[in-house]
Write an enzyme that holds these catalytic residues in place. Structure first.
Site, PDB file in Angstrom:
ATOM      1  N   HIS A   1      61.961  29.819  44.069  1.00  0.00           N
ATOM      2  CA  HIS A   1      61.540  28.924  45.142  1.00  0.00           C
ATOM      3  C   HIS A   1      60.500  29.617  46.022  1.00  0.00           C
ATOM      4  CE1 HIS A   1      62.640  26.976  49.198  1.00  0.00           C
ATOM      5  NE2 HIS A   1      61.738  26.230  48.588  1.00  0.00           N
TER       6      HIS A   1
ATOM      7  N   ASP B   1      39.882  28.046  37.012  1.00  0.00           N
ATOM      8  CA  ASP B   1      38.820  27.591  36.116  1.00  0.00           C
ATOM      9  C   ASP B   1      38.249  28.767  35.319  1.00  0.00           C
ATOM     10  OD1 ASP B   1      36.866  28.903  37.754  1.00  0.00           O
ATOM     11  OD2 ASP B   1      36.494  27.073  38.898  1.00  0.00           O
TER      12      ASP B   1
ATOM     13  N   ARG C   1      37.475  30.250  50.124  1.00  0.00           N
ATOM     14  CA  ARG C   1      37.377  30.997  48.870  1.00  0.00           C
ATOM     15  C   ARG C   1      38.091  32.349  48.898  1.00  0.00           C
ATOM     16  NH1 ARG C   1      31.824  33.630  46.766  1.00  0.00           N
ATOM     17  NH2 ARG C   1      32.657  34.726  44.966  1.00  0.00           N
TER      18      ARG C   1
ATOM     19  N   GLY D   1      37.379  24.091  40.651  1.00  0.00           N
ATOM     20  CA  GLY D   1      38.496  23.521  39.926  1.00  0.00           C
ATOM     21  C   GLY D   1      39.788  24.295  40.088  1.00  0.00           C
TER      22      GLY D   1
END
Length: 142
Positions: free
Chosen positions: A22, A30, A108, A131
């Site tokens: 958990h 990507d 990012r 992605g």
């Protein structure tokens, strides 16, 4: 072969998802993602796009509803004109499996740092820009 496990999921990925607890996170990255430099546990799914893989994973993996956001997308870098059309595909897949899931857009380098702490990174053949996605494992309620 086992019943009800999506054929796209390798035994290694099913094992990783079973090992996760958990709150552990799984990165679906990507083809451009620096997965090997960010995490020591990397699975390769070259040639496979994230949408199909995400759909298969969410057949088995519950999302964590003890946190505000169960999913994170890598946000577009400031000044980049890219519009990540793949996000709407991801949103549809996530909603299909968990209508209450909330998504966060992670800067990012914050996303990279979060990847370092994730349980594993799955590097795919996904070519869509921005992605990358992180999903947080939840619990199965009785």
């Amino acid at each position: 072969m086992l019943k009800k496990i999506p054929k796209l999921l390798s035994p290694e990925l099913v094992r990783v998802m079973m090992e996760m607890g958990h709150g552990d996170e799984l990165v679906l990255a990507d083809a451009n993602y620096p997965g090997h430099s960010l995490n020591s546990k990397v699975l390769r799914y070259d040639g496979i796009g994230i949408p199909d893989l995400l759909d298969a994973i969410l057949e088995l993996l519950p999302l964590d509803h003890y946190v505000e956001h169960q999913v994170a997308f890598m946000a577009v870098v400031e000044g980049d004109p890219t519009v990540p059309v793949i996000w709407s595909t991801y949103e549809s897949i996530i909603a299909k499996h968990d209508a209450e899931a909330m998504i966060k857009y992670e800067e990012r380098f914050d996303f990279y740092n979060r990847s370092k702490q994730s349980y594993a990174v799955v590097v795919t053949g996904e070519e869509a820009l921005y992605g990358n996605i992180i999903i947080k494992k939840g619990v199965i309620k009785a």
